[in-house]
Design a protein around this motif. Structure first.
Motif, short mmCIF file in Angstrom:
data_model
loop_
_atom_site.label_atom_id
_atom_site.label_comp_id
_atom_site.label_asym_id
_atom_site.label_seq_id
_atom_site.Cartn_x
_atom_site.Cartn_y
_atom_site.Cartn_z
N THR A 17 72.93 6.06 -63.62
CA THR A 17 72.55 7.34 -63.04
C THR A 17 73.63 7.76 -62.04
O THR A 17 74.10 6.96 -61.26
N GLU A 18 74.01 9.01 -62.10
CA GLU A 18 75.01 9.53 -61.17
C GLU A 18 74.43 9.48 -59.76
O GLU A 18 73.36 10.05 -59.50
N GLN A 19 75.09 8.79 -58.86
CA GLN A 19 74.59 8.55 -57.51
C GLN A 19 74.06 9.80 -56.83
O GLN A 19 72.90 9.84 -56.38
N ASP A 20 74.89 10.83 -56.72
CA ASP A 20 74.49 12.03 -55.97
C ASP A 20 73.39 12.82 -56.68
O ASP A 20 72.68 13.60 -56.03
N GLU A 21 73.25 12.64 -57.97
CA GLU A 21 72.21 13.35 -58.71
C GLU A 21 70.85 12.67 -58.57
O GLU A 21 69.84 13.24 -58.95
N LEU A 22 70.86 11.47 -58.02
CA LEU A 22 69.61 10.77 -57.70
C LEU A 22 69.34 10.82 -56.20
O LEU A 22 68.29 11.28 -55.76
N SER A 51 80.95 9.42 -60.69
CA SER A 51 81.81 9.95 -61.76
C SER A 51 81.71 9.12 -63.03
O SER A 51 82.69 8.92 -63.75
N ASP A 52 80.51 8.61 -63.30
CA ASP A 52 80.23 7.85 -64.53
C ASP A 52 81.02 6.56 -64.67
O ASP A 52 81.02 5.96 -65.74
N LYS A 53 81.71 6.13 -63.61
CA LYS A 53 82.53 4.92 -63.79
C LYS A 53 82.59 4.00 -62.59
O LYS A 53 82.62 2.79 -62.73
N ASP A 54 82.60 4.55 -61.40
CA ASP A 54 82.73 3.72 -60.20
C ASP A 54 81.36 3.32 -59.66
O ASP A 54 80.42 4.13 -59.68
N VAL A 76 58.55 16.87 -62.10
CA VAL A 76 59.36 15.71 -62.47
C VAL A 76 60.83 16.12 -62.45
O VAL A 76 61.16 17.27 -62.77
N ILE A 77 61.68 15.18 -62.06
CA ILE A 77 63.13 15.42 -62.03
C ILE A 77 63.82 14.34 -62.86
O ILE A 77 63.49 13.16 -62.76
N ILE A 78 64.79 14.78 -63.65
CA ILE A 78 65.61 13.87 -64.45
C ILE A 78 67.05 14.01 -63.98
O ILE A 78 67.71 15.01 -64.28
N PRO A 79 67.55 13.04 -63.20
CA PRO A 79 68.95 13.11 -62.78
C PRO A 79 69.88 12.83 -63.95
O PRO A 79 69.47 12.27 -64.97
N GLY A 80 71.13 13.20 -63.77
CA GLY A 80 72.10 13.00 -64.83
C GLY A 80 72.85 11.69 -64.70
O GLY A 80 72.34 10.70 -64.17
N GLY A 81 74.03 11.75 -65.19
CA GLY A 81 74.84 10.56 -65.40
C GLY A 81 74.82 10.34 -66.91
O GLY A 81 73.75 10.26 -67.51
N THR A 82 75.98 10.32 -67.52
CA THR A 82 76.04 10.23 -68.98
C THR A 82 75.30 9.02 -69.51
O THR A 82 74.50 9.12 -70.45
N LEU A 83 75.53 7.85 -68.91
CA LEU A 83 74.87 6.63 -69.39
C LEU A 83 73.36 6.71 -69.18
O LEU A 83 72.58 6.30 -70.05
N ASN A 84 72.94 7.20 -68.04
CA ASN A 84 71.53 7.36 -67.74
C ASN A 84 70.86 8.26 -68.77
O ASN A 84 69.85 7.89 -69.38
N ALA A 85 71.41 9.44 -68.96
CA ALA A 85 70.81 10.42 -69.86
C ALA A 85 70.79 9.93 -71.30
O ALA A 85 69.82 10.17 -72.04
N ASP A 86 71.83 9.23 -71.70
CA ASP A 86 71.90 8.73 -73.08
C ASP A 86 70.80 7.70 -73.33
O ASP A 86 70.22 7.65 -74.42
#
Length: 117
Positions: A17-22, A51-54, A76-86
């Protein structure tokens, strides 16, 4: 805008999960008076990413996706992050929860890659 008396469920995986999006939406909602519950796939720390990596902050979930329901929540909220969303888009518990919120006419908010769910 005061959100006193409102409850929000946040859905996430335990990795990616992208840190700032959570962390930022959770903090903003709590600052506005909402009760926020973070539900993850497992009852262990959420390893966020930047940034999906650090590596980012670790966040402790309040419950699991399997144990969560839409009852008692206003949104309900769904944060992003490519790995999270996938991972979330194929998670049956996450699908069940979003379907319930939508069926009940409750707001479903998704950030960045979150709409994949």
């Amino acid at each position: 805008m005061a959100l006193d008396g409102k409850s929000v469920l946040v859905l996430t995986t335990n990795y990616g999960t992208e840190q700032d999006e959570l962390t930022k939406p959770v903090a903003a909602l709590r600052d506005a008076g909402a009760r926020v519950v973070v539900a993850a796939q497992k009852p262990e720390a959420i390893a966020t990413l930047v940034s999906d990596k650090d590596p980012g902050e670790k966040v402790e979930p309040d419950t699991t996706l399997a144990d969560a329901t839409s009852d008692g929540y206003d949104a309900v909220i769904i944060p992003g992050g490519t790995l999270n969303a996938d991972q979330l888009r194929v998670d049956e518990d996450a699908q069940r929860l979003v379907t319930a919120f939508a069926s009940e006419g409750k707001p479903v908010a998704a950030i960045c890659h979150g709409p994949w769910l």
